[in-house]
Design a protein around this motif. Structure first.
Motif, PDB file in Angstrom:
ATOM      1  N   PRO A  17      52.384  43.893  42.960  1.00 37.55           N
ATOM      2  CA  PRO A  17      52.669  43.612  41.542  1.00 37.55           C
ATOM      3  C   PRO A  17      51.765  42.523  40.982  1.00 37.55           C
ATOM      4  O   PRO A  17      51.575  41.469  41.607  1.00 37.55           O
ATOM      5  N   GLY A  18      51.182  42.793  39.807  1.00 37.17           N
ATOM      6  CA  GLY A  18      50.358  41.801  39.145  1.00 37.17           C
ATOM      7  C   GLY A  18      48.967  41.640  39.729  1.00 37.17           C
ATOM      8  O   GLY A  18      48.226  40.734  39.324  1.00 37.17           O
ATOM      9  N   LYS A  19      48.595  42.511  40.657  1.00 34.82           N
ATOM     10  CA  LYS A  19      47.271  42.406  41.288  1.00 34.82           C
ATOM     11  C   LYS A  19      46.503  43.713  41.152  1.00 34.82           C
ATOM     12  O   LYS A  19      47.070  44.762  40.843  1.00 34.82           O
ATOM     13  N   GLY A  20      45.197  43.632  41.403  1.00 33.95           N
ATOM     14  CA  GLY A  20      44.379  44.831  41.403  1.00 33.95           C
ATOM     15  C   GLY A  20      44.544  45.594  42.708  1.00 33.95           C
ATOM     16  O   GLY A  20      44.986  45.049  43.710  1.00 33.95           O
ATOM     17  N   PRO A  21      44.201  46.887  42.704  1.00 28.54           N
ATOM     18  CA  PRO A  21      44.284  47.677  43.938  1.00 28.54           C
ATOM     19  C   PRO A  21      43.397  47.110  45.042  1.00 28.54           C
ATOM     20  O   PRO A  21      42.270  46.686  44.785  1.00 28.54           O
ATOM     21  N   GLU A  22      43.933  47.150  46.256  1.00 33.63           N
ATOM     22  CA  GLU A  22      43.205  46.675  47.441  1.00 33.63           C
ATOM     23  C   GLU A  22      42.820  47.881  48.284  1.00 33.63           C
ATOM     24  O   GLU A  22      43.683  48.684  48.660  1.00 33.63           O
ATOM     25  N   PHE A  23      41.539  48.009  48.596  1.00 30.71           N
ATOM     26  CA  PHE A  23      41.052  49.159  49.341  1.00 30.71           C
ATOM     27  C   PHE A  23      41.633  49.200  50.754  1.00 30.71           C
ATOM     28  O   PHE A  23      41.692  48.179  51.458  1.00 30.71           O
ATOM     29  N   LEU A  24      42.050  50.413  51.178  1.00 36.03           N
ATOM     30  CA  LEU A  24      42.549  50.615  52.539  1.00 36.03           C
ATOM     31  C   LEU A  24      41.632  51.539  53.351  1.00 36.03           C
ATOM     32  O   LEU A  24      41.122  51.138  54.396  1.00 36.03           O
ATOM     33  N   PHE A  25      41.478  52.796  52.894  1.00 39.75           N
ATOM     34  CA  PHE A  25      40.755  53.795  53.671  1.00 39.75           C
ATOM     35  C   PHE A  25      39.911  54.713  52.802  1.00 39.75           C
ATOM     36  O   PHE A  25      40.265  54.965  51.654  1.00 39.75           O
ATOM     37  N   THR A  26      38.838  55.242  53.412  1.00 38.85           N
ATOM     38  CA  THR A  26      38.078  56.344  52.838  1.00 38.85           C
ATOM     39  C   THR A  26      38.054  57.487  53.847  1.00 38.85           C
ATOM     40  O   THR A  26      37.807  57.266  55.036  1.00 38.85           O
ATOM     41  N   LEU A  27      38.308  58.703  53.359  1.00 41.18           N
ATOM     42  CA  LEU A  27      38.234  59.906  54.184  1.00 41.18           C
ATOM     43  C   LEU A  27      37.294  60.890  53.513  1.00 41.18           C
ATOM     44  O   LEU A  27      37.347  61.055  52.286  1.00 41.18           O
ATOM     45  N   TYR A  28      36.444  61.551  54.296  1.00 42.49           N
ATOM     46  CA  TYR A  28      35.437  62.409  53.692  1.00 42.49           C
ATOM     47  C   TYR A  28      35.617  63.890  54.012  1.00 42.49           C
ATOM     48  O   TYR A  28      35.209  64.751  53.218  1.00 42.49           O
ATOM     49  N   SER A  29      36.184  64.213  55.181  1.00 40.25           N
ATOM     50  CA  SER A  29      36.250  65.622  55.541  1.00 40.25           C
ATOM     51  C   SER A  29      37.562  65.945  56.245  1.00 40.25           C
ATOM     52  O   SER A  29      38.179  65.073  56.887  1.00 40.25           O
ATOM     53  N   ALA A  30      37.992  67.197  56.118  1.00 44.25           N
ATOM     54  CA  ALA A  30      39.237  67.649  56.719  1.00 44.25           C
ATOM     55  C   ALA A  30      39.234  67.377  58.216  1.00 44.25           C
ATOM     56  O   ALA A  30      38.225  67.601  58.903  1.00 44.25           O
TER      57      ALA A  30
END
Lengths: 111, 114
Positions: A40-53
């Protein structure tokens, strides 16, 4: 039209009760799928990137998986500090590199 | 830390006034984004800058909204003749790889139009 749908909208768990959040997507072609956490009250914090099934990523109690139509964020033995809104976003191969976001899942973990 | 910095963090303005919101991206990041988040809603894309290329303005909701990025770094989002429906959190993000890959967000500017 490219779009992202997240479910459930809200989730209440007891501490230690594992569960999964769903992100379904429709894109002409997937460039990448991203998970963010937002307090709450903050910007999104990056967790993960997924590229392919078939791809999977893990970080502490969180594990993200990807299929051709959806992604899951699995939370194992959650703690109260995991309470947040979890956002899913995709980038499509067509057009520019804008991110298309879902509306998020509000997670509350009770002690 | 050297994250994305936005200012002001909060802004209250009267209906009809113009406002400027500022974003300092992470040094060296070539891509910069503006998003809008209304209460209980997802993030709505506004505009995307990549290097010296023409920006993708496809998300700007009306001609009252404009943005510029000077010197490939700092960006300003301007809203003219503000309306109550403009009240939202405006988020800026930057990405090191031209936008391919993850973006990193600032804390946002909460705009309230009264």
């Amino acid at each position: 039209e490219d779009q992202v749908t997240q479910s459930p909208e809200a989730l209440r768990l007891q501490e230690g009760e594992s569960s999964s959040l769903n992100c379904s997507y429709t894109v002409s072609g997937l460039r990448g799928l991203f998970w963010y956490r937002q307090d709450p009250g903050k910007g999104p914090e990056f967790l993960f990137t997924l590229y392919s099934a078939g791809e999977e990523k893990e970080k502490e109690r969180l594990k993200a998986t990807l299929t051709k139509k959806e992604s899951f964020l699995h939370i194992t033995a959650p703690k109260p500090e995991d309470s947040a809104t979890y956002l899913c976003a995709v980038q499509a191969t067509s057009g520019t590199y804008k991110y298309i976001f879902g509306t998020g899942t509000r997670l509350k973990v009770l002690a | 830390g050297a994250g994305v910095s936005q200012s002001p963090s909060n802004k209250v303005t009267e209906k009809g006034k113009d406002v400027e919101l500022r974003c300092d991206p992470i040094s060296g990041h070539t891509a910069l984004y503006w998003y809008r988040q209304s209460l209980g809603q997802g993030l709505e894309f506004l505009i995307y800058f990549q290097g010296n290329s023409a920006p993708d303005k496809s998300g700007l909701p009306s001609d009252r909204f404009s943005a510029e990025r000077t010197g490939g770094s700092v960006s300003t989002l301007t809203i003219q003749r503000t309306q109550q429906e403009d009240s939202a959190v405006y988020l800026c993000a930057s990405s090191p790889t031209g936008g391919q890959g993850e973006a990193f967000f600032g804390q946002g500017t909460r705009l309230t139009v009264v």
